[in-house]
Scaffold this motif. Sequence first.
Motif, PDB file in Angstrom:
ATOM      1  N   SER A   1      -3.201  26.550  58.469  1.00 55.63           N
ATOM      2  CA  SER A   1      -4.317  27.271  57.847  1.00 55.63           C
ATOM      3  C   SER A   1      -3.892  28.691  57.496  1.00 55.63           C
ATOM      4  O   SER A   1      -4.467  29.317  56.595  1.00 55.63           O
ATOM      5  CB  SER A   1      -5.511  27.286  58.792  1.00 55.63           C
ATOM      6  OG  SER A   1      -5.681  26.008  59.359  1.00 55.63           O
TER       7      SER A   1
ATOM      8  N   ASP B   1       7.044  30.549  60.557  1.00 59.68           N
ATOM      9  CA  ASP B   1       6.736  29.222  61.106  1.00 59.68           C
ATOM     10  C   ASP B   1       8.017  28.532  61.524  1.00 59.68           C
ATOM     11  O   ASP B   1       8.905  28.311  60.706  1.00 59.68           O
ATOM     12  CB  ASP B   1       5.965  28.352  60.092  1.00 59.68           C
ATOM     13  CG  ASP B   1       5.276  27.193  60.806  1.00 59.68           C
ATOM     14  OD1 ASP B   1       5.933  26.527  61.627  1.00 59.68           O
ATOM     15  OD2 ASP B   1       4.073  26.989  60.565  1.00 59.68           O
ATOM     16  N   GLY B   2       8.065  28.173  62.794  1.00 62.87           N
ATOM     17  CA  GLY B   2       9.264  27.513  63.315  1.00 62.87           C
ATOM     18  C   GLY B   2       9.201  26.000  63.214  1.00 62.87           C
ATOM     19  O   GLY B   2      10.164  25.312  63.561  1.00 62.87           O
TER      20      GLY B   2
ATOM     21  N   THR C   1      -0.067  21.257  61.049  1.00 61.01           N
ATOM     22  CA  THR C   1      -0.430  19.965  61.624  1.00 61.01           C
ATOM     23  C   THR C   1      -1.187  19.076  60.651  1.00 61.01           C
ATOM     24  O   THR C   1      -0.837  17.915  60.450  1.00 61.01           O
ATOM     25  CB  THR C   1      -1.294  20.198  62.883  1.00 61.01           C
ATOM     26  OG1 THR C   1      -0.542  20.994  63.800  1.00 61.01           O
ATOM     27  CG2 THR C   1      -1.673  18.879  63.550  1.00 61.01           C
TER      28      THR C   1
ATOM     29  N   LYS D   1      -5.440   9.716  57.924  1.00 60.45           N
ATOM     30  CA  LYS D   1      -6.471   9.086  57.095  1.00 60.45           C
ATOM     31  C   LYS D   1      -5.844   8.236  55.993  1.00 60.45           C
ATOM     32  O   LYS D   1      -6.456   7.270  55.526  1.00 60.45           O
ATOM     33  CB  LYS D   1      -7.415  10.140  56.511  1.00 60.45           C
ATOM     34  CG  LYS D   1      -8.589  10.430  57.416  1.00 60.45           C
ATOM     35  CD  LYS D   1      -8.304  11.326  58.577  1.00 60.45           C
ATOM     36  CE  LYS D   1      -8.255  10.739  59.917  1.00 60.45           C
ATOM     37  NZ  LYS D   1      -8.021  11.705  60.995  1.00 60.45           N
TER      38      LYS D   1
ATOM     39  N   ALA E   1       8.823  32.540  66.892  1.00 59.49           N
ATOM     40  CA  ALA E   1       8.834  33.974  67.162  1.00 59.49           C
ATOM     41  C   ALA E   1       7.870  34.286  68.307  1.00 59.49           C
ATOM     42  O   ALA E   1       6.948  33.506  68.579  1.00 59.49           O
ATOM     43  CB  ALA E   1       8.420  34.741  65.907  1.00 59.49           C
TER      44      ALA E   1
ATOM     45  N   ALA F   1      -1.327  29.902  65.127  1.00 57.21           N
ATOM     46  CA  ALA F   1      -0.195  29.159  65.692  1.00 57.21           C
ATOM     47  C   ALA F   1      -0.557  27.762  66.169  1.00 57.21           C
ATOM     48  O   ALA F   1       0.305  27.042  66.690  1.00 57.21           O
ATOM     49  CB  ALA F   1       0.436  29.963  66.833  1.00 57.21           C
TER      50      ALA F   1
ATOM     51  N   ASP G   1      -6.692  26.327  65.910  1.00 59.54           N
ATOM     52  CA  ASP G   1      -6.523  25.719  67.236  1.00 59.54           C
ATOM     53  C   ASP G   1      -5.988  26.679  68.293  1.00 59.54           C
ATOM     54  O   ASP G   1      -6.174  26.440  69.485  1.00 59.54           O
ATOM     55  CB  ASP G   1      -5.540  24.537  67.153  1.00 59.54           C
ATOM     56  CG  ASP G   1      -6.125  23.316  66.460  1.00 59.54           C
ATOM     57  OD1 ASP G   1      -7.218  23.423  65.862  1.00 59.54           O
ATOM     58  OD2 ASP G   1      -5.482  22.253  66.517  1.00 59.54           O
TER      59      ASP G   1
ATOM     60  N   GLN H   1     -10.623  22.394  67.682  1.00 60.11           N
ATOM     61  CA  GLN H   1      -9.416  21.689  67.224  1.00 60.11           C
ATOM     62  C   GLN H   1      -9.728  20.796  66.020  1.00 60.11           C
ATOM     63  O   GLN H   1      -9.419  19.612  65.997  1.00 60.11           O
ATOM     64  CB  GLN H   1      -8.798  20.875  68.368  1.00 60.11           C
ATOM     65  CG  GLN H   1      -8.348  21.745  69.525  1.00 60.11           C
ATOM     66  CD  GLN H   1      -7.578  20.996  70.594  1.00 60.11           C
ATOM     67  OE1 GLN H   1      -7.694  19.788  70.710  1.00 60.11           O
ATOM     68  NE2 GLN H   1      -6.803  21.716  71.387  1.00 60.11           N
TER      69      GLN H   1
ATOM     70  N   LYS I   1      -9.833  20.802  61.554  1.00 60.35           N
ATOM     71  CA  LYS I   1      -9.311  21.506  60.389  1.00 60.35           C
ATOM     72  C   LYS I   1     -10.418  22.246  59.639  1.00 60.35           C
ATOM     73  O   LYS I   1     -10.195  23.354  59.146  1.00 60.35           O
ATOM     74  CB  LYS I   1      -8.601  20.502  59.473  1.00 60.35           C
ATOM     75  CG  LYS I   1      -8.007  21.113  58.231  1.00 60.35           C
ATOM     76  CD  LYS I   1      -6.963  22.186  58.516  1.00 60.35           C
ATOM     77  CE  LYS I   1      -6.327  22.677  57.227  1.00 60.35           C
ATOM     78  NZ  LYS I   1      -5.585  23.934  57.415  1.00 60.35           N
TER      79      LYS I   1
HETATM   80  C1  LIG Z   1      -3.196  13.190  64.598  1.00 58.13           C
HETATM   81  C2  LIG Z   1      -4.202  14.242  64.257  1.00 58.13           C
HETATM   82  C3  LIG Z   1      -5.244  13.940  63.406  1.00 58.13           C
HETATM   83  C4  LIG Z   1      -6.189  14.906  63.089  1.00 58.13           C
HETATM   84  N1  LIG Z   1      -7.205  14.568  62.264  1.00 58.13           N
HETATM   85  C5  LIG Z   1      -8.140  15.491  61.965  1.00 58.13           C
HETATM   86  C6  LIG Z   1      -9.210  15.176  61.098  1.00 58.13           C
HETATM   87  O1  LIG Z   1      -9.341  14.056  60.613  1.00 58.13           O
HETATM   88  N2  LIG Z   1     -10.127  16.136  60.817  1.00 58.13           N
HETATM   89  C7  LIG Z   1     -10.037  17.382  61.359  1.00 58.13           C
HETATM   90  O2  LIG Z   1     -10.905  18.223  61.092  1.00 58.13           O
HETATM   91  N3  LIG Z   1      -9.015  17.731  62.177  1.00 58.13           N
HETATM   92  C8  LIG Z   1      -8.078  16.807  62.501  1.00 58.13           C
HETATM   93  N4  LIG Z   1      -7.037  17.149  63.314  1.00 58.13           N
HETATM   94  C9  LIG Z   1      -6.967  18.527  63.839  1.00 58.13           C
HETATM   95  C10 LIG Z   1      -6.347  19.493  62.795  1.00 58.13           C
HETATM   96  O3  LIG Z   1      -5.130  18.967  62.345  1.00 58.13           O
HETATM   97  C11 LIG Z   1      -6.133  20.860  63.432  1.00 58.13           C
HETATM   98  O4  LIG Z   1      -7.346  21.330  63.960  1.00 58.13           O
HETATM   99  C12 LIG Z   1      -5.639  21.872  62.398  1.00 58.13           C
HETATM  100  O5  LIG Z   1      -4.549  21.384  61.678  1.00 58.13           O
HETATM  101  C13 LIG Z   1      -5.273  23.189  63.088  1.00 58.13           C
HETATM  102  O6  LIG Z   1      -4.798  24.086  62.126  1.00 58.13           O
HETATM  103  P1  LIG Z   1      -4.123  25.469  62.549  1.00 58.13           P
HETATM  104  O7  LIG Z   1      -3.894  26.209  61.303  1.00 58.13           O
HETATM  105  O8  LIG Z   1      -4.903  26.095  63.632  1.00 58.13           O
HETATM  106  O9  LIG Z   1      -2.740  25.064  63.205  1.00 58.13           O
HETATM  107  P2  LIG Z   1      -1.466  24.282  62.616  1.00 58.13           P
HETATM  108  O10 LIG Z   1      -1.754  23.613  61.337  1.00 58.13           O
HETATM  109  O11 LIG Z   1      -0.978  23.450  63.745  1.00 58.13           O
HETATM  110  O12 LIG Z   1      -0.421  25.429  62.298  1.00 58.13           O
HETATM  111  C14 LIG Z   1       0.225  26.129  63.304  1.00 58.13           C
HETATM  112  C15 LIG Z   1       1.642  26.411  62.858  1.00 58.13           C
HETATM  113  O13 LIG Z   1       2.165  27.452  63.692  1.00 58.13           O
HETATM  114  C16 LIG Z   1       3.524  27.202  63.932  1.00 58.13           C
HETATM  115  N5  LIG Z   1       3.877  27.921  65.176  1.00 58.13           N
HETATM  116  C17 LIG Z   1       3.281  27.778  66.384  1.00 58.13           C
HETATM  117  N6  LIG Z   1       3.811  28.638  67.262  1.00 58.13           N
HETATM  118  C18 LIG Z   1       4.762  29.339  66.597  1.00 58.13           C
HETATM  119  C19 LIG Z   1       5.661  30.375  66.968  1.00 58.13           C
HETATM  120  N7  LIG Z   1       5.698  30.868  68.192  1.00 58.13           N
HETATM  121  N8  LIG Z   1       6.515  30.842  66.024  1.00 58.13           N
HETATM  122  C20 LIG Z   1       6.501  30.348  64.765  1.00 58.13           C
HETATM  123  N9  LIG Z   1       5.658  29.378  64.368  1.00 58.13           N
HETATM  124  C21 LIG Z   1       4.810  28.882  65.265  1.00 58.13           C
HETATM  125  C22 LIG Z   1       3.620  25.690  64.040  1.00 58.13           C
HETATM  126  O14 LIG Z   1       4.935  25.240  63.724  1.00 58.13           O
HETATM  127  C23 LIG Z   1       2.588  25.232  63.011  1.00 58.13           C
HETATM  128  O15 LIG Z   1       3.173  24.917  61.769  1.00 58.13           O
HETATM  129  C24 LIG Z   1      -6.076  16.210  63.643  1.00 58.13           C
HETATM  130  C25 LIG Z   1      -4.998  16.530  64.497  1.00 58.13           C
HETATM  131  C26 LIG Z   1      -4.070  15.559  64.799  1.00 58.13           C
HETATM  132  C27 LIG Z   1      -2.928  15.911  65.710  1.00 58.13           C
END
Ligand SMILES: Cc1cc2nc3c(=O)[nH]c(=O)nc-3n(C[C@H](O)[C@H](O)[C@H](O)COP(=O)(O)OP(=O)(O)OC[C@H]3O[C@@H](n4cnc5c(N)ncnc54)[C@H](O)[C@@H]3O)c2cc1C
Length: 476
Positions: A13, A31-32, A38, A48, A113, A138, A312, A318, A320
């Motif tokens: 996101s 991003d590592g 995710t 899906k 990082a 993250a 997240d 948790q 999207k």
């Molecule tokens: C199998 C599965 C199915 C899902 N299906 C749904 C759904 O149908 N509908 C829904 O609403 N949600 C769903 N979700 C949940 C949704 O995917 C997450 O809530 C959402 O992607 C979280 O987004 P985010 O931006 O917070 O984190 P993320 O998209 O996880 O991005 C975090 C990024 O930070 C990077 N990162 C982390 N720590 C570090 C660090 N120290 N240094 C550098 N980079 C770092 C990671 O590599 C990652 O790329 C699903 C999750 C899973 C696992």
Amino acid sequence: MTHYDLLILGSGSGNSLITPYWDDKKVAIVDGGIFGGTCLNVGCIPTKMFVYPAQLADSVDEAARLGVDLEFKGARWGEIRERIFGRIDFISDAGRKYRDSELENVDLYAEFATFTSPKSMVTASGKEITADKVVIAAGSRAVLPDIPGIDLPQVHTSDTIMRVDFPQRVVVVGSGFIAAEFANIFHSLGAKVTQLSRSGELLRTHDPLVSERFTAEASKRWNVLHATPTAVESATDGGVVVRYENPDQGGTEAGEIAADVVLVATGRVSNVDRLDPQPAGFDVADGILSVDEFQRVLSNGQPLDGVFALGDVSNTYQLKHVANREARVVIHNLEHPEDLRATDHRAVPSAVFTHPQVASVGLTEPQARELAEREGWAEDELAIAVQEYGSTAYGWAMEDQTGFVKLLARKSTGEILGAHLMGHEASNLIQPLVQAMQFGTDAHTLARAPYWIHPALMEVVENALLSLGTKDSGTL
Ligand SMILES: Cc1cc2nc3c(=O)[nH]c(=O)nc-3n(C[C@H](O)[C@H](O)[C@H](O)COP(=O)(O)OP(=O)(O)OC[C@H]3O[C@@H](n4cnc5c(N)ncnc54)[C@H](O)[C@@H]3O)c2cc1C
Ligand SMILES: NC(=O)c1ccc[n+]([C@@H]2O[C@H](COP(=O)([O-])OP(=O)(O)OC[C@H]3O[C@@H](n4cnc5c(N)ncnc54)[C@H](O)[C@@H]3O)[C@@H](O)[C@H]2O)c1
């Protein structure tokens, strides 16, 4: 040391934060993991894309009940997988290239990082980055139970399970969202699935009626054991043996089951612990990064100027669509520090894309009863209605025997407190209820003011609203 106007940690996101506002400013995105995070790479989108073909395979059984004989000849898993990841990997790669080499003002650090202060980080290779503003996006990661054999190559999380060759025998550990979606995908596409559920109740955090009825439906389709795994061992046929025991009295007896792959879906935790939050002084509570309503990161209970978090890493939903909403708030607050806007988390829906589908918003019945007791409501103030899909004209057409809409409302005001749906297209049918809860539309007005198309399946929602018997708003 390189200094930026904006530093974004996480390309899920977080990637959406780079608006035209930053065109003439310097931005770092770190991003590592796989670019795009995710949802795109290992979450909502590929799952899906497997769910839909699984749904087509399921239609064979439904058709037979209605006198239409279809035949399931098999699923070309390899083709499905290549199609899905052909599309997704291309998008992820194109996004990475765009950020990495096509935008002059943006630098991509493809490394993990950690924080050295609230506005400075050091990457794994030792690069130091500082910024005027920082956004932490993250995400979260899967947690695995600490049992012997959990690190065997046949044991997967949702990160890797979608890339395997089609397994004939699958053990799924867990009873939540991910377990329900994958047990259904593998079962529908032809695998023999066994699901190990610690409590014996699937989707246990949902309303009890959903959990009870979903557990019953799933148990008709695949093998659901009230059991928890104790060890995974290599087998001579290239697969594994999963040993399990009953977690409490009344559970399945101890035993073992052979499988080609094991999917462990026992929850996800915020990645905040891997960011080194202590040197930065970030508050962490209940395993997530603490933020205020403006998504500002807290330190000793006070918001840090120009440091935001979303998704997240800092919420327990948790989901999207919640991360996306928080990202929109952060975009605004980064650009308008004098006019901060708050995130609205009032009516957050969710759906489990399994079979039958499940969708929920608001309070469950136990939570609504707790509210009624806490606020000293009269005995009949909590209105509850359960409307079966099969009670409507479209439900007759489908000969539906499982779908239902359960609503909870406050009788004297008509305020909708919660909605829990199970059945065909539940994730779509719930939307008017989310709207009503968000805009404060009472149950009677929602049922009576708009037209509801006859005889669409959506009439089950209209009828459930009327069945609540909440105050008559005067709308005919
Ligand atoms: C199998 C599965 C199915 C899902 N299906 C749904 C759904 O149908 N509908 C829904 O609403 N949600 C769903 N979700 C949940 C949704 O995917 C997450 O809530 C959402 O992607 C979280 O987004 P985010 O931006 O917070 O984190 P993320 O998209 O996880 O991005 C975090 C990024 O930070 C990077 N990162 C982390 N720590 C570090 C660090 N120290 N240094 C550098 N980079 C770092 C990671 O590599 C990652 O790329 C699903 C999750 C899973 C696992
Ligand atoms: N459709 C969607 O919106 C969707 C789909 C997939 C994932 N997600 C998100 O991802 C998050 C994580 O999904 P999830 O299914 O991993 O988590 P979850 O919290 O939904 O379920 C985890 C399950 O694992 C069980 N469990 C925990 N520890 C265990 C152990 N040691 N042994 C046996 N069982 C154990 C829990 O009792 C629970 O049933 C969800 O909370 C959800 O928000 C959303």
